[in-house]
Design a protein around this motif. Structure first.
Motif, mmCIF file in Angstrom:
data_model
loop_
_atom_site.group_PDB
_atom_site.id
_atom_site.type_symbol
_atom_site.label_atom_id
_atom_site.label_comp_id
_atom_site.label_asym_id
_atom_site.label_seq_id
_atom_site.Cartn_x
_atom_site.Cartn_y
_atom_site.Cartn_z
ATOM 1 N N UNK A 147 0.828 -1.207 0.000
ATOM 2 C CA UNK A 147 0.000 0.000 0.000
ATOM 3 C C UNK A 147 0.865 1.260 0.000
ATOM 4 N N UNK A 148 1.942 1.245 0.781
ATOM 5 C CA UNK A 148 2.851 2.394 0.801
ATOM 6 C C UNK A 148 3.432 2.612 -0.603
ATOM 7 N N UNK A 149 3.775 1.511 -1.268
ATOM 8 C CA UNK A 149 4.370 1.589 -2.598
ATOM 9 C C UNK A 149 3.424 2.086 -3.673
ATOM 10 N N UNK A 150 2.140 2.189 -3.348
ATOM 11 C CA UNK A 150 1.153 2.701 -4.306
ATOM 12 C C UNK A 150 0.761 4.153 -3.996
ATOM 13 N N UNK A 151 1.318 4.706 -2.927
ATOM 14 C CA UNK A 151 1.012 6.085 -2.580
ATOM 15 C C UNK A 151 1.790 7.065 -3.461
ATOM 16 N N UNK A 152 1.321 8.286 -3.510
ATOM 17 C CA UNK A 152 1.954 9.313 -4.353
ATOM 18 C C UNK A 152 3.354 9.637 -3.855
ATOM 19 N N UNK A 153 4.274 9.745 -4.764
ATOM 20 C CA UNK A 153 5.637 10.158 -4.425
ATOM 21 C C UNK A 153 5.949 11.484 -5.125
ATOM 22 N N UNK A 154 7.064 12.086 -4.762
ATOM 23 C CA UNK A 154 7.339 13.466 -5.181
ATOM 24 C C UNK A 154 7.845 13.573 -6.618
ATOM 25 N N UNK A 155 8.787 12.722 -6.992
ATOM 26 C CA UNK A 155 9.463 12.886 -8.278
ATOM 27 C C UNK A 155 9.186 11.738 -9.256
ATOM 28 N N UNK A 156 9.242 10.518 -8.762
ATOM 29 C CA UNK A 156 8.995 9.370 -9.625
ATOM 30 C C UNK A 156 7.497 9.101 -9.649
ATOM 31 N N UNK A 157 6.911 9.065 -10.836
ATOM 32 C CA UNK A 157 5.465 8.970 -10.987
ATOM 33 C C UNK A 157 5.070 7.708 -11.751
ATOM 34 N N UNK A 158 4.238 6.883 -11.100
ATOM 35 C CA UNK A 158 3.824 5.621 -11.710
ATOM 36 C C UNK A 158 3.060 5.857 -13.014
ATOM 37 N N UNK A 159 2.207 6.887 -13.054
ATOM 38 C CA UNK A 159 1.403 7.101 -14.260
ATOM 39 C C UNK A 159 2.270 7.521 -15.448
ATOM 40 N N UNK A 160 3.339 8.274 -15.179
ATOM 41 C CA UNK A 160 4.214 8.676 -16.279
ATOM 42 C C UNK A 160 5.026 7.495 -16.811
ATOM 43 N N UNK A 161 5.409 6.599 -15.924
ATOM 44 C CA UNK A 161 6.145 5.414 -16.360
ATOM 45 C C UNK A 161 5.233 4.466 -17.125
ATOM 46 N N UNK A 162 4.011 4.300 -16.628
ATOM 47 C CA UNK A 162 3.090 3.310 -17.196
ATOM 48 C C UNK A 162 2.454 3.758 -18.508
ATOM 49 N N UNK A 163 2.367 5.074 -18.721
ATOM 50 C CA UNK A 163 1.707 5.569 -19.919
ATOM 51 C C UNK A 163 2.445 5.105 -21.178
ATOM 52 N N UNK A 164 1.749 4.349 -22.009
ATOM 53 C CA UNK A 164 2.305 3.830 -23.271
ATOM 54 C C UNK A 164 3.529 2.942 -23.054
ATOM 55 N N UNK A 165 3.678 2.342 -21.874
ATOM 56 C CA UNK A 165 4.792 1.431 -21.605
ATOM 57 C C UNK A 165 4.670 0.205 -22.498
#
Length: 305
Positions: free
Chosen positions: A37-55
């Motif tokens: 759950x912690x690993x799915x929370x928002x972080x400051x610089x590294x963004x899951x949505x930016x990595x996942x988009x069109x991956x």
């Protein structure tokens, strides 16, 4: 591992003082869902949505856990791999307080770098583990090429070099049970948007960063995305047992072949040698001063001027 997980939970305020006192009677694995759950929370610089988009991957990075700060992404990846994490799961942290290196070395990894670990579940024996490290090196080098670095090279067994200086390190570790490899953790640290002066003084001389080589800051999320794509491609070759194809790519980018090195093997065995090539198992083939040939399976090779 237990202490690292407890420290993470404390830092994220997931444990009360009473719970901390009772932890000695609790299985730390019971907290794996909280860690996820912690690993799915928002972080400051590294963004899951930016990595996942069109991956462009089928399984690598489809499950991402991103943290503000951990002791080591490899340690956390081991913990999650033993608690249901899927093949291809990626653990990323913006900072590491005890990053892991070869021979038990550790150091702090500051903001601005790419610090991640990948969990894979290959059906493989121990003899093939060195090839996973070499394959990862190829993936990193191809990533460098895609972002505009034209002269990255791979130093056996686990460093990526630019202009003779280290920009990335790789650490491969096996998670075993009853002498069977259950999963492999591949840790990758790329000195991205950093200055060399961000590192301890003793590391600065042989270190470089993408920011300094490219003369500009890059997009860390894009860098991670590209690397995950390149890793899956090379991992597919590994799964298909196309080992020679991996070695061919590695040899094209080798920093070690053709150089005089000081070989440092386990148990303090040191000697000078000339690097001839690499074997199909991923061992370095060297010629010693007396003309004998050796296969270096594990250890370190220091390039001599």
């Amino acid at each position: 591992m237990r202490n690292e997980i407890v420290n993470l939970l404390k830092k994220e305020n997931k444990l009360s003082d009473n719970t901390i006192d009772e932890l000695k009677n609790i299985n730390i694995d019971d907290f794996s869902n909280i860690v996820k759950e912690i690993g799915k929370e928002e972080t400051t610089y590294i963004k899951a949505d930016e990595i996942s988009k069109d991956l462009q991957t089928e399984y690598i990075g489809k499950d991402l856990y991103i943290f503000n700060e951990v002791s080591s992404t490899n340690t956390l990846a081991k913990f999650l791999s033993m608690n249901g994490a899927e093949n291809g799961t990626v653990i990323i942290s913006e900072k590491q307080t005890k990053a892991k290196g070869r021979s038990g070395k550790s150091w702090e990894s500051p903001l601005g770098g790419v610090w991640l670990s990948i969990i894979i579940n290959p059906i493989v024996d121990y003899s093939k583990l060195p090839l996973i490290t070499l394959a990862t090196g190829v993936a990193v080098a191809k990533t460098m090429e895609r972002i505009g670095v034209e002269n990255s090279e791979i130093k056996w067994p686990n460093d990526i070099m630019i202009n003779g200086k280290k920009v990335c390190g790789i650490l491969t570790e096996a998670v075993t049970k009853f002498n069977t490899i259950e999963s492999v953790i591949i840790g990758v640290g790329i000195d991205a948007n950093l200055n060399v002066t961000d590192f301890p003084e003793e590391l600065q001389e042989g270190t470089t960063t993408l920011k300094e080589e490219l003369k500009k800051e890059g997009n860390e999320n894009l860098l991670i995305k590209i690397f995950l794509e390149e890793f899956e491609k090379i991992n597919e070759l590994f799964i298909a047992k196309e080992y020679e194809a991996i070695l061919k790519e590695w040899r094209k980018r080798s920093y070690s072949i053709g150089k005089i090195v000081e070989v440092r093997e386990p148990f303090n065995t040191y000697y000078d040698a000339y690097v001839l090539g690499i074997s199909k198992e991923g061992a370095l083939i060297v010629e010693k001063i007396d003309g004998t040939l050796e296969k270096v399976i594990s250890g370190e090779c220091i390039i001599k001027n």
